[in-house]
Design a protein around this motif. Structure first.
Motif, short mmCIF file in Angstrom:
data_model
loop_
_atom_site.label_atom_id
_atom_site.label_comp_id
_atom_site.label_asym_id
_atom_site.label_seq_id
_atom_site.Cartn_x
_atom_site.Cartn_y
_atom_site.Cartn_z
N ALA A 32 6.54 -92.89 -7.69
CA ALA A 32 6.70 -93.26 -6.28
C ALA A 32 5.37 -93.24 -5.53
N ILE A 33 4.30 -93.68 -6.18
CA ILE A 33 3.01 -93.72 -5.49
C ILE A 33 2.50 -95.15 -5.45
N ARG A 34 1.73 -95.42 -4.44
CA ARG A 34 1.15 -96.75 -4.25
C ARG A 34 -0.37 -96.64 -4.35
N MET A 35 -1.01 -97.76 -4.52
CA MET A 35 -2.47 -97.77 -4.60
C MET A 35 -3.08 -97.25 -3.31
N GLN A 36 -2.44 -97.48 -2.19
CA GLN A 36 -2.94 -96.97 -0.91
C GLN A 36 -2.96 -95.44 -0.93
N ASP A 37 -1.94 -94.82 -1.53
CA ASP A 37 -1.88 -93.36 -1.65
C ASP A 37 -3.04 -92.86 -2.52
N VAL A 38 -3.29 -93.57 -3.61
CA VAL A 38 -4.37 -93.20 -4.52
C VAL A 38 -5.71 -93.31 -3.82
N ALA A 39 -5.92 -94.40 -3.10
CA ALA A 39 -7.18 -94.60 -2.38
C ALA A 39 -7.40 -93.49 -1.36
N GLU A 40 -6.36 -93.15 -0.63
CA GLU A 40 -6.48 -92.09 0.37
C GLU A 40 -6.85 -90.76 -0.29
N LYS A 41 -6.18 -90.42 -1.36
CA LYS A 41 -6.45 -89.16 -2.08
C LYS A 41 -7.86 -89.16 -2.66
N ALA A 42 -8.33 -90.33 -3.12
CA ALA A 42 -9.65 -90.45 -3.71
C ALA A 42 -10.74 -90.59 -2.65
N GLU A 43 -10.33 -90.72 -1.40
CA GLU A 43 -11.25 -90.89 -0.27
C GLU A 43 -12.12 -92.13 -0.44
N VAL A 44 -11.45 -93.23 -0.83
CA VAL A 44 -12.09 -94.54 -0.90
C VAL A 44 -11.17 -95.53 -0.19
N SER A 45 -11.67 -96.70 0.10
CA SER A 45 -10.83 -97.71 0.74
C SER A 45 -9.85 -98.27 -0.29
N THR A 46 -8.76 -98.82 0.21
CA THR A 46 -7.79 -99.45 -0.69
C THR A 46 -8.44 -100.61 -1.42
N ALA A 47 -9.31 -101.35 -0.73
CA ALA A 47 -10.01 -102.46 -1.38
C ALA A 47 -10.86 -101.96 -2.55
N THR A 48 -11.52 -100.84 -2.37
CA THR A 48 -12.33 -100.27 -3.45
C THR A 48 -11.44 -99.88 -4.62
N ALA A 49 -10.31 -99.27 -4.33
CA ALA A 49 -9.39 -98.88 -5.40
C ALA A 49 -8.94 -100.11 -6.18
N TYR A 50 -8.60 -101.19 -5.46
CA TYR A 50 -8.17 -102.42 -6.14
C TYR A 50 -9.32 -103.11 -6.87
N ARG A 51 -10.55 -102.90 -6.43
CA ARG A 51 -11.68 -103.47 -7.16
C ARG A 51 -11.79 -102.85 -8.55
N HIS A 52 -11.41 -101.61 -8.66
CA HIS A 52 -11.50 -100.91 -9.95
C HIS A 52 -10.25 -101.10 -10.80
N PHE A 53 -9.07 -101.10 -10.17
CA PHE A 53 -7.81 -101.17 -10.91
C PHE A 53 -6.85 -102.10 -10.19
N GLY A 54 -6.15 -102.92 -10.96
CA GLY A 54 -5.18 -103.84 -10.39
C GLY A 54 -3.91 -103.17 -9.92
N SER A 55 -3.67 -101.94 -10.41
CA SER A 55 -2.44 -101.23 -10.05
C SER A 55 -2.61 -99.74 -10.36
N VAL A 56 -1.68 -98.96 -9.85
CA VAL A 56 -1.66 -97.54 -10.18
C VAL A 56 -1.48 -97.38 -11.69
N ASP A 57 -0.63 -98.21 -12.29
CA ASP A 57 -0.41 -98.12 -13.74
C ASP A 57 -1.71 -98.31 -14.51
N ASP A 58 -2.57 -99.21 -14.04
CA ASP A 58 -3.86 -99.43 -14.70
C ASP A 58 -4.73 -98.18 -14.62
#
Length: 191
Positions: free
Chosen positions: A26-52
């Motif tokens: 039940a997590i989204r890439m936005q949640d991951v980005a926030e926890k990692a203290e990076v922008s959501t765009a940065t998170a998506y630049r590295h991974f296409g999804s949380v599964d990735d």
């Protein structure tokens, strides 16, 4: 890769694994980005999804197992038991996040198509399984040995045996290895 890029990538993987361990799927890439203290765009630049990101996390755990396996001096059944015990230790430490890496495809299909988080684990287990079955007088099962090992040593099953049955990590490895060898004997064609 630049150091800030590497750092961000590592932070995203770590954040995804921690969130998955705590909240499951039940997590989204936005949640991951926030926890990692990076922008959501940065998170998506590295991974296409949380599964990735979680697949990359599992790859790292598999790499740890492969390095351990390669460095071992044991052979045959002893090698398979020590590598399997190390896997159980890794699952107990990191497995909550790995429980949530799932696919609609079966293990062999993903392995044969080159899923890196499985191929690194297969690299760690190929010699231990091959030597153990040879020592036990079982014909080489090829990647079916990996298939059965994966079914028995799945992180969900490790946690189930620990939490529900009460087995310790030290008790699990030899029992599961014996079960694996029994399954491979039973799988062999009747003569």
């Amino acid at each position: 890769m630049r150091s800030d890029t590497e750092r961000n990538r590592a932070r995203i993987i770590k954040a995804a694994s921690r969130l998955a361990a705590k909240h499951g799927n039940a997590i989204r890439m936005q949640d991951v980005a926030e926890k990692a203290e990076v922008s959501t765009a940065t998170a998506y630049r590295h991974f296409g999804s949380v599964d990735d990101a979680l697949a990359e996390f599992r790859f790292g755990v598999g790499e740890t197992l492969r390095e351990f396996s390669i460095a071992r001096d044991e052979h045959g059944l002893d090698l398979l038991e020590v590598v399997s015990a190390r896997w159980i230790e890794l699952v107990m430490k990191h497995g909550r996040a790995m429980v949530h890496t799932r696919s609609d495809e079966g293990y062999l299909k993903r392995l044969r198509s080159g899923a890196t988080y499985l191929t690194v684990q297969a690299d760690a287990l190929e010699r231990p399984i091959r030597e153990a079955v040879a020592e036990a007088g079982i014909d080489d099962p090829g990647d079916l040995g990996l298939f059965f090992w994966n079914a028995l040593f799945d992180p969900r099953e490790i946690f189930d045996l620990h939490q529900t049955v009460g087995l310790t990590a030290d008790e699990m490895a030899p029992r599961l290895v014996r079960t694996l060898l029994g399954a491979l004997r039973g799988w062999a064609p009747a003569t």
